[in-house]
Design an enzyme around this catalytic site. Sequence first.
Site, mmCIF file in Angstrom:
data_model
loop_
_atom_site.group_PDB
_atom_site.id
_atom_site.type_symbol
_atom_site.label_atom_id
_atom_site.label_comp_id
_atom_site.label_asym_id
_atom_site.label_seq_id
_atom_site.Cartn_x
_atom_site.Cartn_y
_atom_site.Cartn_z
ATOM 1 N N CYS A 1 -9.707 20.180 -6.379
ATOM 2 C CA CYS A 1 -9.209 18.811 -6.233
ATOM 3 C C CYS A 1 -10.317 17.776 -6.064
ATOM 4 C CB CYS A 1 -8.232 18.732 -5.060
ATOM 5 S SG CYS A 1 -8.873 19.406 -3.527
ATOM 6 N N GLY B 1 -1.519 20.481 -2.273
ATOM 7 C CA GLY B 1 -0.943 20.658 -3.598
ATOM 8 C C GLY B 1 -1.030 19.375 -4.405
ATOM 9 N N GLU C 1 -2.795 16.784 1.570
ATOM 10 C CA GLU C 1 -4.080 16.943 0.900
ATOM 11 C C GLU C 1 -3.770 17.237 -0.556
ATOM 12 O OE1 GLU C 1 -6.901 17.739 -1.023
ATOM 13 O OE2 GLU C 1 -6.875 19.773 -0.220
#
Length: 488
Positions: free
Chosen positions: A292, A234, A256
């Site tokens: 991400c 997140g 992560e």
Amino acid sequence: MIAAAPNELPTPYLRIGSERLYTASGGTFRHASPYDSTLQTDVPMAGPAEIQAAVAAAAGAADDWRFWRPEARRAALHRLASLIREHREEFGRLSAIDNGMPLAMGLGGVDLTAEWHDYYAGWCDKIDGQMLSSFGTRGSFSYTSPEPYAVVGVILTWNGPLVSLGMSVAAPLAAGCTVVVKPSEMTPHSARLYGELASQAGIPDGVLNIVSGGPDAGDALVRHPLVEKISFVGGPTTAQKILVACAERFKPSLMELGGKSACLVFPDADDIDSIAQRAAFAAFGKMSGQACAIPTRLVVHEDLHDDVVKRVCEIAAGYTLGDPLDPATRMGPVIHAGAQQRILESVDRAVQDGAGRVVLGGTNPGGDLADKPFVRPTVLVDVDPQHDIAQTEVFGPVLLVFRFREEDEAIALANGTDYGLAAYIESRDVDRVHRVAERLKAGGVYVNGATTIVPHTPYGGLGISGFGKQGARTGLDEFLRYKTVSIL
């Protein structure tokens, strides 16, 4: 093609041990289509009571699962990988319904998830320790014994409903841990099918528990005394809250988190068209910029800058935006209208502050998509590297382009944020590649290509991109503790 009607979707439930709960104390979440906001289903939301039950189920199954014969765990994970492949089309469709990713992206994620399970299945019978004796001396004979954490709590965000689940669960299951997963309530369908297939693969009840829920459920999971480790995917803001809660019990965690990754394009790079194709796909086509590790900052040598920008804009302008279930769609919506507003406001603020100039996009596409949460592929140039848009994760289809002259300047731009998940180099000079890669502050450096998140290589960041690794033996060790046994 229109978004799926509610009666075409499976009904979400909480998976706790052998129970399937269609209602829960945390109420319900009305899941809406990311494409057109049509209400699709009610998602039961766990409260602290359901978290307590899920952790109890995981704890109750922990000893049996830990002492399963390694080859039996291996076989179960291989069966799960095969079942994931057999349901490829269904998973691809559910991923598109979950969060609006184009169907082709969802199908690719299914393949990667299956590979992740096959890889970690292979580790089940290869977990070993070390003998630590010194011959020829008097003293102890010692060895290390790897032991799994009993219960691992996994909390996931919404942008990779199947891939993030597989990457976060396969390794702890292979290590012999039991798991309680809290997927995002915004992406319930992929997790439901995954849980069903885990049962079909022979993974016992209680080993894998899946409970959607809000912040209260997440807090209860993190603070539960029987949860021995937390794995979180997140953003940094939520991660800080989790870390504070973990600190109360000295509970280890794997984080992560997000990224603000840069791609450095040197004058000796490969052909511009290939670079532009990769840049456009990563920033726009991959997940509408909602990923991400993608390179959202393009740092281009001045000799190539204008040509690269022109080509990226030409490619992105040709992307087909629309229904994620339509195979012709290259870019779907962002997750919801609130995200659309946040992304467009971020771009507007940069322009108003004189911190960037829009050369493509920066608006809703209009037409048939005017009332839907879409953002046109957006490219900004002449960006101020200290402005908020260059320092924080936009998490949308926005690509920032910077110009540099000297190598040191490019490295400084790449390292100029608090993130450190990934970095990219476009160059055919082998000496330069190794020299620059060594100086980049990133958990992974990818050369002349796109992000390579594969199970046999470690993946994870540094700085506010988190810590710990998924993938490879390193990712397995995240879920093992090594006990030293000394015979005196």
